[in-house]
Design a protein around this motif. Structure first.
Motif, PDB file in Angstrom:
ATOM      1  N   ALA A  81       0.702  -1.040   0.044  1.00 55.07           N
ATOM      2  CA  ALA A  81       0.091   0.316   0.051  1.00 55.07           C
ATOM      3  C   ALA A  81       0.995   1.143   0.011  1.00 55.07           C
ATOM      4  O   ALA A  81       0.519   2.222  -0.499  1.00 55.07           O
ATOM      5  CB  ALA A  81      -0.811  -0.042   1.135  1.00 55.07           C
ATOM      6  N   HIS A  82       2.121   1.337   0.662  1.00 51.04           N
ATOM      7  CA  HIS A  82       2.840   2.481   0.850  1.00 51.04           C
ATOM      8  C   HIS A  82       4.102   2.725  -0.034  1.00 51.04           C
ATOM      9  O   HIS A  82       5.134   3.300   0.118  1.00 51.04           O
ATOM     10  CB  HIS A  82       3.258   2.614   2.318  1.00 51.04           C
ATOM     11  N   HIS A  83       4.435   1.369  -1.025  1.00 53.20           N
ATOM     12  CA  HIS A  83       5.510   1.434  -1.611  1.00 53.20           C
ATOM     13  C   HIS A  83       5.633   1.022  -3.232  1.00 53.20           C
ATOM     14  O   HIS A  83       6.432   0.299  -3.566  1.00 53.20           O
ATOM     15  CB  HIS A  83       6.691   0.439  -0.917  1.00 53.20           C
ATOM     16  N   ARG A  84       4.585   1.954  -3.743  1.00 56.65           N
ATOM     17  CA  ARG A  84       4.268   1.756  -5.001  1.00 56.65           C
ATOM     18  C   ARG A  84       5.633   2.366  -6.009  1.00 56.65           C
ATOM     19  O   ARG A  84       5.617   2.061  -7.178  1.00 56.65           O
ATOM     20  CB  ARG A  84       2.973   2.206  -5.728  1.00 56.65           C
ATOM     21  N   HIS A  85       6.175   3.289  -5.513  1.00 56.82           N
ATOM     22  CA  HIS A  85       7.177   3.918  -6.081  1.00 56.82           C
ATOM     23  C   HIS A  85       8.555   3.125  -5.988  1.00 56.82           C
ATOM     24  O   HIS A  85       9.193   3.482  -6.726  1.00 56.82           O
ATOM     25  CB  HIS A  85       7.255   5.308  -5.288  1.00 56.82           C
ATOM     26  N   LEU A  86       8.707   2.086  -5.265  1.00 55.51           N
ATOM     27  CA  LEU A  86       9.668   1.537  -4.902  1.00 55.51           C
ATOM     28  C   LEU A  86       9.922   0.234  -5.789  1.00 55.51           C
ATOM     29  O   LEU A  86       8.854  -0.821  -5.549  1.00 55.51           O
ATOM     30  CB  LEU A  86       9.909   1.431  -3.450  1.00 55.51           C
ATOM     31  N   GLY A  87      11.250  -0.116  -6.133  1.00 58.51           N
ATOM     32  CA  GLY A  87      11.257  -1.550  -6.756  1.00 58.51           C
ATOM     33  C   GLY A  87      11.869  -2.359  -5.464  1.00 58.51           C
ATOM     34  O   GLY A  87      12.783  -2.173  -4.993  1.00 58.51           O
ATOM     35  N   TYR A  88      11.093  -3.406  -5.017  1.00 58.35           N
ATOM     36  CA  TYR A  88      11.163  -4.241  -3.978  1.00 58.35           C
ATOM     37  C   TYR A  88      10.535  -5.491  -4.255  1.00 58.35           C
ATOM     38  O   TYR A  88       9.843  -5.916  -5.008  1.00 58.35           O
ATOM     39  CB  TYR A  88      10.689  -3.527  -2.865  1.00 58.35           C
ATOM     40  N   GLU A  89      11.203  -6.649  -3.475  1.00 59.17           N
ATOM     41  CA  GLU A  89      10.778  -7.989  -3.232  1.00 59.17           C
ATOM     42  C   GLU A  89      10.663  -8.461  -1.949  1.00 59.17           C
ATOM     43  O   GLU A  89      11.399  -7.821  -1.123  1.00 59.17           O
ATOM     44  CB  GLU A  89      11.582  -8.907  -4.024  1.00 59.17           C
ATOM     45  N   VAL A  90       9.641  -9.238  -1.771  1.00 55.53           N
ATOM     46  CA  VAL A  90       9.606  -9.830  -0.460  1.00 55.53           C
ATOM     47  C   VAL A  90       9.661 -11.298  -0.386  1.00 55.53           C
ATOM     48  O   VAL A  90       9.119 -12.221  -1.147  1.00 55.53           O
ATOM     49  CB  VAL A  90       8.131  -9.556   0.169  1.00 55.53           C
ATOM     50  N   LEU A  91      10.806 -11.776   0.536  1.00 55.64           N
ATOM     51  CA  LEU A  91      10.974 -13.161   0.563  1.00 55.64           C
ATOM     52  C   LEU A  91      10.497 -13.487   2.038  1.00 55.64           C
ATOM     53  O   LEU A  91      10.956 -13.387   3.084  1.00 55.64           O
ATOM     54  CB  LEU A  91      12.571 -13.563   0.546  1.00 55.64           C
ATOM     55  N   LEU A  92       9.499 -14.366   1.737  1.00 55.80           N
ATOM     56  CA  LEU A  92       9.188 -15.123   2.913  1.00 55.80           C
ATOM     57  C   LEU A  92       9.480 -16.606   3.244  1.00 55.80           C
ATOM     58  O   LEU A  92       9.281 -17.510   2.482  1.00 55.80           O
ATOM     59  CB  LEU A  92       7.552 -15.324   2.990  1.00 55.80           C
ATOM     60  N   VAL A  93      10.191 -17.031   4.283  1.00 54.92           N
ATOM     61  CA  VAL A  93      10.839 -18.072   4.544  1.00 54.92           C
ATOM     62  C   VAL A  93      10.097 -18.888   5.322  1.00 54.92           C
ATOM     63  O   VAL A  93       9.885 -18.249   6.763  1.00 54.92           O
ATOM     64  CB  VAL A  93      12.295 -18.094   5.019  1.00 54.92           C
ATOM     65  N   SER A  94       9.356 -19.912   5.142  1.00 55.97           N
ATOM     66  CA  SER A  94       8.448 -20.861   6.017  1.00 55.97           C
ATOM     67  C   SER A  94       9.178 -22.001   6.676  1.00 55.97           C
ATOM     68  O   SER A  94       9.535 -22.884   5.920  1.00 55.97           O
ATOM     69  CB  SER A  94       7.290 -21.215   5.105  1.00 55.97           C
ATOM     70  N   ASP A  95       9.585 -21.738   7.833  1.00 56.26           N
ATOM     71  CA  ASP A  95      10.539 -22.409   8.442  1.00 56.26           C
ATOM     72  C   ASP A  95       9.432 -23.386   9.806  1.00 56.26           C
ATOM     73  O   ASP A  95       9.329 -22.943  10.615  1.00 56.26           O
ATOM     74  CB  ASP A  95      11.459 -21.610   9.274  1.00 56.26           C
ATOM     75  N   GLY A  96       9.104 -24.715   9.098  1.00 56.02           N
ATOM     76  CA  GLY A  96       8.327 -25.432   9.983  1.00 56.02           C
ATOM     77  C   GLY A  96       7.090 -24.902  10.481  1.00 56.02           C
ATOM     78  O   GLY A  96       6.674 -25.173  11.466  1.00 56.02           O
ATOM     79  N   ALA A  97       6.391 -24.139   9.455  1.00 55.16           N
ATOM     80  CA  ALA A  97       5.216 -23.313   9.846  1.00 55.16           C
ATOM     81  C   ALA A  97       3.998 -24.088   9.661  1.00 55.16           C
ATOM     82  O   ALA A  97       2.987 -23.561  10.101  1.00 55.16           O
ATOM     83  CB  ALA A  97       5.330 -22.144   8.854  1.00 55.16           C
ATOM     84  N   GLY A  98       4.120 -25.412   9.079  1.00 55.65           N
ATOM     85  CA  GLY A  98       3.099 -26.223   8.826  1.00 55.65           C
ATOM     86  C   GLY A  98       2.276 -25.796   7.541  1.00 55.65           C
ATOM     87  O   GLY A  98       2.468 -24.824   6.934  1.00 55.65           O
ATOM     88  N   GLN A  99       1.409 -26.867   6.953  1.00 52.05           N
ATOM     89  CA  GLN A  99       0.587 -26.739   5.743  1.00 52.05           C
ATOM     90  C   GLN A  99      -0.311 -25.630   5.586  1.00 52.05           C
ATOM     91  O   GLN A  99      -0.649 -25.136   4.625  1.00 52.05           O
ATOM     92  CB  GLN A  99       0.227 -27.996   5.455  1.00 52.05           C
ATOM     93  N   ALA A 100      -0.986 -25.428   6.746  1.00 49.66           N
ATOM     94  CA  ALA A 100      -2.042 -24.215   6.774  1.00 49.66           C
ATOM     95  C   ALA A 100      -1.528 -23.280   6.546  1.00 49.66           C
ATOM     96  O   ALA A 100      -2.009 -22.187   5.611  1.00 49.66           O
ATOM     97  CB  ALA A 100      -2.726 -24.223   8.186  1.00 49.66           C
ATOM     98  N   THR A 101      -0.286 -22.735   7.128  1.00 46.10           N
ATOM     99  CA  THR A 101       0.494 -21.664   6.991  1.00 46.10           C
ATOM    100  C   THR A 101       0.963 -21.610   5.461  1.00 46.10           C
ATOM    101  O   THR A 101       0.940 -20.330   4.869  1.00 46.10           O
ATOM    102  CB  THR A 101       1.564 -21.430   8.188  1.00 46.10           C
ATOM    103  N   GLY A 102       1.681 -22.597   5.239  1.00 49.14           N
ATOM    104  CA  GLY A 102       2.181 -22.635   3.512  1.00 49.14           C
ATOM    105  C   GLY A 102       0.933 -22.253   2.750  1.00 49.14           C
ATOM    106  O   GLY A 102       1.256 -21.565   1.786  1.00 49.14           O
ATOM    107  N   ARG A 103      -0.112 -22.884   2.910  1.00 52.94           N
ATOM    108  CA  ARG A 103      -1.363 -22.530   1.667  1.00 52.94           C
ATOM    109  C   ARG A 103      -1.603 -21.229   1.814  1.00 52.94           C
ATOM    110  O   ARG A 103      -1.944 -20.605   0.891  1.00 52.94           O
ATOM    111  CB  ARG A 103      -2.649 -23.481   2.166  1.00 52.94           C
ATOM    112  N   ALA A 104      -1.688 -20.528   3.145  1.00 50.12           N
ATOM    113  CA  ALA A 104      -1.951 -19.140   3.211  1.00 50.12           C
ATOM    114  C   ALA A 104      -0.974 -18.116   2.628  1.00 50.12           C
ATOM    115  O   ALA A 104      -1.195 -17.303   2.064  1.00 50.12           O
ATOM    116  CB  ALA A 104      -2.093 -18.698   4.896  1.00 50.12           C
TER     117      ALA A 104
END
Length: 330
Positions: free
Chosen positions: A114-137
């Protein structure tokens, strides 16, 4: 694996159509026999064969266990090569360790969008033993936001190792740790980039701490501080490539102290600066703290702190408020 990187995924493509897999239990026994005779190449090949067939192997103190692979690609941490030799592609790479609570991740990543449309960025989410429900989300989030890439680890490896793995995949000029309990209410990343543009600055973040004893740290508005709290911590990728988060820091607390000191110690002739800046953000309930068993939380935090102290207690030159001796305040 979720959206974004452009590199070939390392994961579970699923069994070939029309070719039933070998009996998983039999393969697991063969793998264990190979490990016992120290034929690790064969053991790894069988593990990969099981992964191709849709099964994950988890080694436990009671022996190996099989679990059915989730409906998304998982990654073998040992098979994911770092990308330090590749050029920067973004202004910022945001890296978040996810151990659960996907609703917090959704709030954090949507606030960035919502606040960084002007910026070139990426987001890396590392799912560490979070479970399948979290993985699907997380997969659902990546489907709605092209900035997001999800790294689903096929085994839990802890905070430090997870952050090292994710940062090794990041291609932003600046890497930013973001804890999912932090919600941007404005341009969160711009002030961090501006601070890092100042000569001699190695880290920047929204919250900082200082100490005069090495035994107790206190929140400090800075601007110059001893360490940046890992809730929002920014470092140039060129520096990140030269060091690692301690992989023994399986829990997040105090890993930021060690990492901040390690970054600052890269300076020559004197330490690099850690700068706390004002950022537009709201901090919500930190579930990784409040919803971790207090006994385990304190044990893991103490172990991390003891390693930090053993490594850095002689570097009192890194203390911006001076050193008054190794004693606790009364």
């Amino acid at each position: 694996m979720g959206n974004g990187s452009g590199q070939e995924p390392v994961g579970r493509p699923g069994p070939p159509s029309g070719q039933p897999p070998a009996d998983p239990a039999s393969l697991l026994q063969q793998r264990q026999a190979a490990r016992e005779r120290r034929d690790f190449a064969t053991a790894d090949a069988i593990r990969d064969q099981l992964r191709q067939a849709g099964w994950l192997v988890r080694d436990t103190p009671d022996g190996p266990e099989l679990t059915e692979a989730p409906p998304y690609q998982t990654l073998d941490p040992a098979a994911l090569a770092p990308r330090w030799d590749e050029p920067d592609r973004y202004d910022v790479s945001v890296v978040a360790h996810v151990a659960g609570w996907p609703e917090d991740v959704a709030r954090a990543t949507r606030s960035l969008a919502a606040h960084h449309r002007h910026l070139g960025y990426e987001v890396l989410l590392v799912s560490d033993g979070a479970g399948q429900a979290t993985g699907r989300a997380l997969e659902d989030l990546a489907a709605e936001d092209p900035h997001l890439q999800v790294l689903h680890l096929d085994q839990a490896i802890g905070f430090g190792a997870s952050m090292n793995l994710a940062m090794g995949q990041a291609l932003g000029r600046v890497l930013v740790w973001l804890d999912p309990h932090v919600e941007a209410t404005g341009d969160l990343l711009g002030p961090l980039l501006a601070a890092l543009d100042q000569p001699g600055t190695g880290l920047a973040g929204g919250w900082g701490v200082t100490t005069t004893t090495m035994l107790e740290f206190e929140a400090d508005d800075g601007p110059e501080v001893d360490a940046i709290e890992g809730y929002l911590l920014a470092v140039p990728r060129a520096l990140v490539a030269r060091l690692r988060v301690d992989p023994k820091d399986r829990y997040y607390r105090n890993a930021d102290l060690d990492y901040s000191f390690a970054v600052r110690a890269l300076g020559s002739p004197g330490p690099l600066r850690a700068v706390r800046v004002e950022v537009p953000a709201t901090r919500h309930r930190h579930r990784g703290f409040h919803e971790t068993d207090p006994t385990e939380r304190d044990r893991a935090s103490r172990k991390n702190y003891d390693r930090f102290l053993g490594r850095w207690k002689g570097r009192t030159d890194l203390l911006t408020r001076g050193f008054r001796g190794y004693h606790r305040h009364r």
